[in-house]
Design an enzyme around this catalytic site. Structure first.
Site, PDB file in Angstrom:
ATOM      1  N   LYS A   1       0.872  -1.182   0.000  1.00  0.00           N
ATOM      2  CA  LYS A   1       0.000   0.000   0.000  1.00  0.00           C
ATOM      3  C   LYS A   1       0.902   1.223   0.000  1.00  0.00           C
ATOM      4  O   LYS A   1       1.671   1.442   0.939  1.00  0.00           O
ATOM      5  CB  LYS A   1      -0.907   0.063   1.231  1.00  0.00           C
TER       6      LYS A   1
ATOM      7  N   GLY B   1       7.311   5.253   7.667  1.00  0.00           N
ATOM      8  CA  GLY B   1       6.439   6.416   7.792  1.00  0.00           C
ATOM      9  C   GLY B   1       6.708   7.152   9.083  1.00  0.00           C
ATOM     10  O   GLY B   1       7.797   7.028   9.668  1.00  0.00           O
TER      11      GLY B   1
ATOM     12  N   THR C   1       6.512   8.477  13.018  1.00  0.00           N
ATOM     13  CA  THR C   1       6.553   7.798  14.313  1.00  0.00           C
ATOM     14  C   THR C   1       5.132   7.634  14.870  1.00  0.00           C
ATOM     15  O   THR C   1       4.812   6.602  15.467  1.00  0.00           O
ATOM     16  CB  THR C   1       7.477   8.584  15.271  1.00  0.00           C
TER      17      THR C   1
ATOM     18  N   GLU D   1      10.295   1.714  10.166  1.00  0.00           N
ATOM     19  CA  GLU D   1      11.309   2.709   9.768  1.00  0.00           C
ATOM     20  C   GLU D   1      10.640   4.065   9.914  1.00  0.00           C
ATOM     21  O   GLU D   1       9.811   4.447   9.090  1.00  0.00           O
ATOM     22  CB  GLU D   1      11.729   2.481   8.304  1.00  0.00           C
TER      23      GLU D   1
ATOM     24  N   CYS E   1      13.931  11.069   5.704  1.00  0.00           N
ATOM     25  CA  CYS E   1      13.926  10.678   7.124  1.00  0.00           C
ATOM     26  C   CYS E   1      15.278  10.915   7.773  1.00  0.00           C
ATOM     27  O   CYS E   1      15.365  11.305   8.928  1.00  0.00           O
ATOM     28  CB  CYS E   1      13.531   9.214   7.252  1.00  0.00           C
TER      29      CYS E   1
ATOM     30  N   GLU F   1      10.527  16.786  14.094  1.00  0.00           N
ATOM     31  CA  GLU F   1      10.916  16.503  12.705  1.00  0.00           C
ATOM     32  C   GLU F   1      10.161  17.489  11.817  1.00  0.00           C
ATOM     33  O   GLU F   1       8.943  17.598  11.899  1.00  0.00           O
ATOM     34  CB  GLU F   1      10.519  15.066  12.341  1.00  0.00           C
TER      35      GLU F   1
HETATM   36  P1  NAD Z   1       2.657   8.662   7.436  1.00  0.00           P
HETATM   37  O1  NAD Z   1       3.037   7.941   8.679  1.00  0.00           O
HETATM   38  O2  NAD Z   1       1.570   9.654   7.527  1.00  0.00           O
HETATM   39  O3  NAD Z   1       2.221   7.629   6.307  1.00  0.00           O
HETATM   40  C1  NAD Z   1       3.056   6.587   5.873  1.00  0.00           C
HETATM   41  C2  NAD Z   1       2.201   5.476   5.305  1.00  0.00           C
HETATM   42  O4  NAD Z   1       1.463   4.884   6.370  1.00  0.00           O
HETATM   43  C3  NAD Z   1       1.156   5.937   4.282  1.00  0.00           C
HETATM   44  O5  NAD Z   1       1.021   4.941   3.311  1.00  0.00           O
HETATM   45  C4  NAD Z   1      -0.099   6.053   5.141  1.00  0.00           C
HETATM   46  O6  NAD Z   1      -1.285   5.938   4.388  1.00  0.00           O
HETATM   47  C5  NAD Z   1       0.070   4.908   6.102  1.00  0.00           C
HETATM   48  N1  NAD Z   1      -0.591   5.044   7.404  1.00  0.00           N
HETATM   49  C6  NAD Z   1      -0.827   6.173   8.092  1.00  0.00           C
HETATM   50  N2  NAD Z   1      -1.435   5.875   9.270  1.00  0.00           N
HETATM   51  C7  NAD Z   1      -1.551   4.524   9.315  1.00  0.00           C
HETATM   52  C8  NAD Z   1      -2.113   3.612  10.251  1.00  0.00           C
HETATM   53  N3  NAD Z   1      -2.663   4.035  11.396  1.00  0.00           N
HETATM   54  N4  NAD Z   1      -2.073   2.290   9.972  1.00  0.00           N
HETATM   55  C9  NAD Z   1      -1.503   1.854   8.824  1.00  0.00           C
HETATM   56  N5  NAD Z   1      -0.987   2.668   7.880  1.00  0.00           N
HETATM   57  C10 NAD Z   1      -1.007   3.988   8.124  1.00  0.00           C
HETATM   58  O7  NAD Z   1       4.005   9.315   6.879  1.00  0.00           O
HETATM   59  P2  NAD Z   1       4.204  10.211   5.593  1.00  0.00           P
HETATM   60  O8  NAD Z   1       3.763  11.604   5.885  1.00  0.00           O
HETATM   61  O9  NAD Z   1       3.680   9.523   4.399  1.00  0.00           O
HETATM   62  O10 NAD Z   1       5.826  10.185   5.469  1.00  0.00           O
HETATM   63  C11 NAD Z   1       6.670  10.986   6.215  1.00  0.00           C
HETATM   64  C12 NAD Z   1       7.249  10.225   7.396  1.00  0.00           C
HETATM   65  O11 NAD Z   1       7.912   9.045   6.957  1.00  0.00           O
HETATM   66  C13 NAD Z   1       8.305  11.044   8.116  1.00  0.00           C
HETATM   67  O12 NAD Z   1       8.101  10.954   9.495  1.00  0.00           O
HETATM   68  C14 NAD Z   1       9.611  10.349   7.731  1.00  0.00           C
HETATM   69  O13 NAD Z   1      10.656  10.517   8.646  1.00  0.00           O
HETATM   70  C15 NAD Z   1       9.173   8.934   7.608  1.00  0.00           C
HETATM   71  N6  NAD Z   1      10.133   8.166   6.801  1.00  0.00           N
HETATM   72  C16 NAD Z   1      10.992   7.301   7.419  1.00  0.00           C
HETATM   73  C17 NAD Z   1      11.944   6.578   6.674  1.00  0.00           C
HETATM   74  C18 NAD Z   1      12.905   5.616   7.346  1.00  0.00           C
HETATM   75  O14 NAD Z   1      13.496   4.799   6.623  1.00  0.00           O
HETATM   76  N7  NAD Z   1      13.120   5.677   8.655  1.00  0.00           N
HETATM   77  C19 NAD Z   1      12.001   6.754   5.283  1.00  0.00           C
HETATM   78  C20 NAD Z   1      11.116   7.644   4.682  1.00  0.00           C
HETATM   79  C21 NAD Z   1      10.187   8.349   5.452  1.00  0.00           C
END
Ligand code: NAD
Length: 487
Positions: free
Chosen positions: A175, A227, A229, A249, A283, A382
């Protein structure tokens, strides 16, 4: 390659099946502020069907010889390379990022090569003997993986969930983010063309609701999540009672410490890349720069000079070298965070406001904040925007204390004339990865965070640990065991 900007189907059991969903979600290009596509949110039934198909298809795929799976992934790499331009265009539409930067596909081809080289180093089977007898210790796929990814690095994010799962013999349902839903669809088609059997890879679309349905589905054995935290915590909360494997991650607030004798050019070059690349939406961004009192003004001046060369703007204009942030909501949030930090006593040496003249999209001026201290928003949170926060220190202990003063522990850097000394200081910082006199880490090294930056590691041989389960089979003696497995 097909053009992907409408997605009204889910990929289930090797076919695109029209969705019964009624929720049509617009996808906006952040560089123009205009819609460039739509997708239909998957229904709970469709999520369940996709995972059930994965469950049914996984055993045969998991039992296939490793070299067969490697061949399929190599075919896939060839197809990605052949379709690079179209994938780059999709990446730029989703992110608004300069097309030239999208064309690298964030080193996705290197990543694919690394998976193939690393998986050959995994010991899938060992014979172990001791006073209790002999066992064959096998490493087998965990089963069905739910891969959930963010929008910030399209192509690479999806590949990081699909390929480690597949190459180790798992089935995977992906997804992607609602802000970048099309690249995943294109990659699933390329995987099928490369030879992944029906059901072994699936795709559903939507946001948190769809993600949560994937997490709790009885056919999901493991969740591979990248995604925020906050979302990671929610996934851990849902997966905990079900005792499902979770790999997270998550976010970061990484610090770069500059030692008094560091080379100016190396610091400035590195910070221009890892402070501002992808408009700070990485990230592992080095978003806190910790400077010694005696070098502070010199380094800030050099940074300002280089920041002046950033040209936010139209991703297809070759003079533009900085993209927008992902949404108008996110730009407002970044702006508020910067304004709150300035109100708390920091100084915006550059930027500090939306870049309204860069184009109709959600551009933000590359921003350098000085006088930042713990407790200010840009120190603690962040940002995920083109904002670098400078903090002064006096003495190594204070620099280390500042770097460690964060709920996150993803990445970091130390710059110094003596690499051994920089490494010694770096080992005092509690993070998953750290770069000495540079900014990123090799793809073949494990990547992931400590503290609230996550659980588990991606990349390298170690990245496969998360996708394999140990199984032990006892034998009466070593001779029999070795005869059975031919080792
Ligand atoms: P997000 O957490 O809002 O969403 C990430 C994904 O998770 C999306 O596909 C979203 O639809 C899904 N999602 C959201 N809530 C969910 C839930 N309750 N259950 C299941 N799925 C859910 O993050 P974003 O805004 O898309 O991305 C930015 C974040 O991602 C930043 O915090 C960044 O640091 C992090 N990130 C981390 C890494 C790493 O490798 N550590 C890499 C890239 C991005």
């Amino acid at each position: 390659m097909k053009h992907y900007d409408q997605l009204s189907a889910n990929f289930i059991n090797g076919e695109w099946v029209e969705s019964a969903g009624t929720e049509s979600i617009a996808v906006i290009n952040p560089a123009t502020g205009e819609e460039f596509g739509h997708f239909i949110e998957s229904t709970p039934e469709e999520v369940a069907q996709s995972l059930a198909a994965a469950r049914a298809a996984q055993p045969a795929w998991g039992a296939a010889p490793l070299e067969d799976r490697i061949t399929v992934i190599e075919n896939f790499a060839t197809l990605v390379e052949a379709n690079m331009e179209e994938l780059a265009r999709m990446r730029t539409s989703a992110l608004g990022a300069p097309f030239a930067s999208s064309l690298t596909l964030s080193n996705s081809l290197d990543l694919l090569r690394m998976y193939v080289e690393s998986v050959r180093k995994v010991e899938f089977r060992q014979v172990r003997s001791d006073s209790f007898g002999t066992a064959i210790v096998e490493r087998r796929p965990v089963g069905v993986v739910a891969g959930i990814v963010p929008w910030n690095v399209p192509v690479r994010n999806e590949i990081k969930k699909l390929i480690p799962a597949l190459i180790t013999g798992n089935a995977v349902v992906l997804k992607a983010s609602p802000q970048s839903p099309f690249v995943g669809a294109a990659l699933v088609d390329l995987l099928t063309e490369a030879g992944v059997p029906a059901g072994v890879v699936g795709l559903v679309s939507g946001g948190a609701k769809v993600g949560e349905a994937m997490v709790t589905d009885p056919n999901t054995d493991k969740i591979a999540f990248t995604g925020s935290t906050a979302a990671g915590r929610r996934i851990a909360e849902l997966a905990g009672p079900l005792l499902k494997r979770v790999q997270l991650e998550l976010g970061g607030k990484s610090a770069a410490i500059v030692l008094p004798d560091a080379d100016l050019q190396t610091v400035v070059d590195s910070m221009m890349i890892f402070g501002y690349a992808n408009s700070g939406q990485i990230c592992a961004s080095l978003s806190r720069l910790i400077l010694p009192e005696e070098r502070h003004d010199e380094i800030v001046e050099a940074l300002k000079e280089r920041i002046a060369a950033f040209r936010p703007g139209d991703p297809y204009d070759s003079n533009a070298n900085l993209g927008p942030v992902i949404s108008s909501h996110h730009r407002d949030w970044v702006d508020q965070l910067v304004k709150d930090t300035v109100a708390a006593g920091a100084t915006a040496e550059t930027g500090g406001a939306p870049a309204l003249d860069a184009g109709p999209g959600w551009f933000y001026q590359p921003t350098l904040l000085t006088g930042v201290r713990p407790g200010m928003r840009s120190f603690d949170e962040e940002i995920f925007g083109p904002v670098l926060s400078v903090i002064r220190y006096a003495g190594e202990d204070e620099a280390v204390e500042i770097a460690n003063n964060s709920e996150y522990g993803l990445h970091g850097a130390v710059f110094g004339a003596d690499a051994a000394e920089a490494y010694r200081v770096g080992r005092r910082i509690h993070t998953g990865t750290l770069a000495v006199n540079s900014f990123d880490v090799p793809l073949s090294a494990p990547f992931g965070g400590v503290k609230c930056s996550g659980l588990g590691r991606e990349n390298g041989v170690e990245g496969f640990d998360e996708y394999l389960e140990y199984h032990t089979y006892k034998f009466p003696n070593e001779e029999t065991a070795r005869a059975v497995v031919h080792i």
